[in-house]
Design a protein around this motif. Structure first.
Motif, mmCIF file in Angstrom:
data_model
loop_
_atom_site.group_PDB
_atom_site.id
_atom_site.type_symbol
_atom_site.label_atom_id
_atom_site.label_comp_id
_atom_site.label_asym_id
_atom_site.label_seq_id
_atom_site.Cartn_x
_atom_site.Cartn_y
_atom_site.Cartn_z
ATOM 1 N N LYS A 69 -3.148 9.894 5.664
ATOM 2 C CA LYS A 69 -3.821 8.784 6.450
ATOM 3 C C LYS A 69 -4.875 9.784 7.352
ATOM 4 O O LYS A 69 -6.112 9.605 7.336
ATOM 5 C CB LYS A 69 -3.061 7.951 7.281
ATOM 6 C CG LYS A 69 -4.069 6.938 7.850
ATOM 7 C CD LYS A 69 -3.161 5.982 8.593
ATOM 8 C CE LYS A 69 -4.040 4.686 9.386
ATOM 9 N NZ LYS A 69 -3.278 3.698 10.147
ATOM 10 N N ASP A 88 -6.134 5.192 -2.445
ATOM 11 C CA ASP A 88 -5.738 4.065 -1.874
ATOM 12 C C ASP A 88 -5.796 4.095 -0.426
ATOM 13 O O ASP A 88 -6.352 3.015 0.260
ATOM 14 C CB ASP A 88 -4.284 3.623 -2.147
ATOM 15 C CG ASP A 88 -3.254 4.443 -1.775
ATOM 16 O OD1 ASP A 88 -3.577 5.671 -1.688
ATOM 17 O OD2 ASP A 88 -2.005 4.442 -1.869
ATOM 18 N N LYS A 91 -9.640 3.703 0.367
ATOM 19 C CA LYS A 91 -10.272 2.451 0.160
ATOM 20 C C LYS A 91 -9.522 1.405 1.134
ATOM 21 O O LYS A 91 -10.446 0.425 1.396
ATOM 22 C CB LYS A 91 -9.975 1.810 -1.139
ATOM 23 C CG LYS A 91 -10.396 2.591 -2.392
ATOM 24 C CD LYS A 91 -11.852 2.383 -2.424
ATOM 25 C CE LYS A 91 -12.371 3.168 -3.753
ATOM 26 N NZ LYS A 91 -14.102 2.728 -3.578
ATOM 27 N N ASN A 92 -8.473 1.701 2.018
ATOM 28 C CA ASN A 92 -7.926 0.836 3.063
ATOM 29 C C ASN A 92 -8.443 1.288 4.241
ATOM 30 O O ASN A 92 -8.103 0.690 5.404
ATOM 31 C CB ASN A 92 -6.465 1.048 3.072
ATOM 32 C CG ASN A 92 -5.790 -0.159 3.610
ATOM 33 O OD1 ASN A 92 -5.939 -1.335 3.415
ATOM 34 N ND2 ASN A 92 -5.070 0.191 4.615
ATOM 35 N N SER A 93 -9.234 2.576 4.351
ATOM 36 C CA SER A 93 -9.704 2.823 5.684
ATOM 37 C C SER A 93 -10.936 1.829 6.129
ATOM 38 O O SER A 93 -11.314 1.107 5.351
ATOM 39 C CB SER A 93 -10.282 4.361 5.645
ATOM 40 O OG SER A 93 -11.309 4.430 4.792
ATOM 41 N N THR A 150 2.239 -5.790 4.577
ATOM 42 C CA THR A 150 1.769 -4.413 3.881
ATOM 43 C C THR A 150 1.446 -3.658 4.438
ATOM 44 O O THR A 150 1.046 -3.851 5.882
ATOM 45 C CB THR A 150 0.581 -5.164 2.888
ATOM 46 O OG1 THR A 150 -0.017 -4.148 2.347
ATOM 47 C CG2 THR A 150 -0.700 -5.756 3.844
ATOM 48 N N PHE A 152 -1.219 -2.113 3.831
ATOM 49 C CA PHE A 152 -2.608 -1.940 3.397
ATOM 50 C C PHE A 152 -3.518 -3.460 3.756
ATOM 51 O O PHE A 152 -3.938 -4.065 2.691
ATOM 52 C CB PHE A 152 -2.736 -1.665 1.653
ATOM 53 C CG PHE A 152 -2.222 -0.382 1.402
ATOM 54 C CD1 PHE A 152 -2.856 0.753 1.301
ATOM 55 C CD2 PHE A 152 -0.871 -0.247 1.019
ATOM 56 C CE1 PHE A 152 -2.231 2.132 0.863
ATOM 57 C CE2 PHE A 152 -0.186 0.967 0.923
ATOM 58 C CZ PHE A 152 -0.985 1.986 0.696
ATOM 59 N N LYS A 153 -3.642 -3.533 4.845
ATOM 60 C CA LYS A 153 -4.037 -4.929 5.288
ATOM 61 C C LYS A 153 -5.804 -5.012 4.884
ATOM 62 O O LYS A 153 -5.938 -6.071 4.257
ATOM 63 C CB LYS A 153 -4.183 -4.916 6.876
ATOM 64 C CG LYS A 153 -2.882 -4.824 7.397
ATOM 65 C CD LYS A 153 -2.654 -4.936 8.971
ATOM 66 C CE LYS A 153 -2.907 -6.638 9.467
ATOM 67 N NZ LYS A 153 -2.787 -6.824 10.716
ATOM 68 N N LEU A 154 -6.534 -4.078 4.880
ATOM 69 C CA LEU A 154 -7.910 -4.411 4.473
ATOM 70 C C LEU A 154 -7.996 -4.687 2.904
ATOM 71 O O LEU A 154 -8.715 -5.713 2.830
ATOM 72 C CB LEU A 154 -8.665 -3.302 4.692
ATOM 73 C CG LEU A 154 -10.234 -3.178 4.230
ATOM 74 C CD1 LEU A 154 -11.042 -4.172 5.040
ATOM 75 C CD2 LEU A 154 -10.813 -1.922 4.502
ATOM 76 N N LEU A 155 -7.375 -3.996 2.097
ATOM 77 C CA LEU A 155 -7.389 -4.017 0.590
ATOM 78 C C LEU A 155 -6.604 -5.262 0.467
ATOM 79 O O LEU A 155 -7.171 -6.237 -0.550
ATOM 80 C CB LEU A 155 -6.643 -2.815 0.091
ATOM 81 C CG LEU A 155 -7.341 -1.927 -0.268
ATOM 82 C CD1 LEU A 155 -6.587 -0.651 -0.722
ATOM 83 C CD2 LEU A 155 -8.772 -2.115 -1.109
ATOM 84 N N THR A 156 -5.422 -5.723 1.042
ATOM 85 C CA THR A 156 -4.931 -7.176 0.889
ATOM 86 C C THR A 156 -5.898 -8.248 1.015
ATOM 87 O O THR A 156 -5.906 -9.223 0.433
ATOM 88 C CB THR A 156 -3.913 -6.978 1.611
ATOM 89 O OG1 THR A 156 -2.674 -6.131 1.031
ATOM 90 C CG2 THR A 156 -2.999 -8.425 1.226
ATOM 91 N N SER A 216 -4.514 4.075 -8.172
ATOM 92 C CA SER A 216 -4.557 5.170 -7.084
ATOM 93 C C SER A 216 -4.196 6.267 -7.871
ATOM 94 O O SER A 216 -3.346 6.532 -8.491
ATOM 95 C CB SER A 216 -4.055 4.754 -5.926
ATOM 96 O OG SER A 216 -4.245 5.817 -4.795
#
Length: 242
Positions: A69, A88, A91-93, A150, A152-156, A216
């Motif tokens: 991260k 992954d 993309k989640n940043s 999760t 991965f909050k943004l992607l979710t 990923s």
């Protein structure tokens, strides 16, 4: 102070490259350097999180061992010129971080899938439409939102919104995400998986239809401003050949 010295060191004319600090991805990333005869030296032993390359062509390259991260965030902010991280996590940043990063290479290691994992006893839930119906059942019958745990909050959030699943509460998780349903913390989870052994051991299954959010792998990424520099571009191009 040492913090000031470190900051000035990284902001000098050196090319700063980030590598994952532990695990198989670190080992695979180091092999790329070895293939190109770029041996990484550490002055203070294996636990040192700083390294350099003893090579006249790239004597100004500095290696920083960070968490996956941190690598993405540091490339995005320009603290690092480039780094080997994970797709992954990129993309989640945050969008402002993603907009400043270029993907130079997708490697064939660090492969995994970001998946929607739900309890095995949800027998009739096989696609996003079913999941949407379940979310409304939670709302009307249990008087609460369906909870998804999760990292991965943004992607979710993006996946749920694009499938019309809006009656959800996304709960952040720092570890052992698959245990969240058994703990009563969440109803289902979104997490990375390779063999699915951990999911199975915790009585979870993959949402059969459209349950994979992202495939990923490890990536070589660069800061969009840094890659304009000739020396940075030259070094990144070398790493992207493998």
């Amino acid at each position: 102070c040492w913090r000031c010295r470190k900051f000035n060191y990284m902001k000098s004319d050196f090319i700063n490259i980030g590598l994952i600090s532990k695990g198989r991805m670190m080992e695979s990333a180091q092999k790329i350097f070895k293939k190109n005869k770029l041996k990484i030296y550490k002055r203070s032993g294996e636990r040192d999180l700083f390294g350099y390359i003893k090579n006249e062509k790239f004597k100004n390259v500095r290696i920083w061992y960070l968490s996956p991260k941190e690598i993405i965030e540091s490339v995005g902010t320009g603290v690092l010129d480039a780094g080997i991280g994970a797709l992954d996590l990129l993309k989640n940043s945050e969008p402002n971080i993603q907009s400043r990063i270029s993907i130079e290479k997708k490697y064939d290691f660090g492969q995994c899938q970001l998946c929607v994992l739900l309890p095995k006893f949800w027998l009739d839930t096989v696609n996003p439409t079913d999941l949407e119906e379940v979310s409304w059942e939670f709302f009307y019958k249990k008087k609460r939102l369906m909870r998804i745990a999760t990292k991965f909050k943004l992607l979710t959030e993006q996946w749920c919104k694009s499938r019309g699943i809006n009656m959800v509460e996304i709960i952040g998780s720092e570890g052992a995400t698959e245990a969240a349903p058994r703990l009563g913390k969440a109803d289902l989870v979104v997490d990375v998986a390779t063999s699915f052994d951990t999911a199975k051991a915790n009585n979870l299954k993959l949402l059969e239809d459209d349950g994979v959010i992202l495939n990923s792998s490890a990536i070589l990424c660069s800061n969009k401003n840094s890659i304009k520099k000739r020396e940075v571009k030259k070094f990144v191009k070398l790493l992207s050949k493998n």
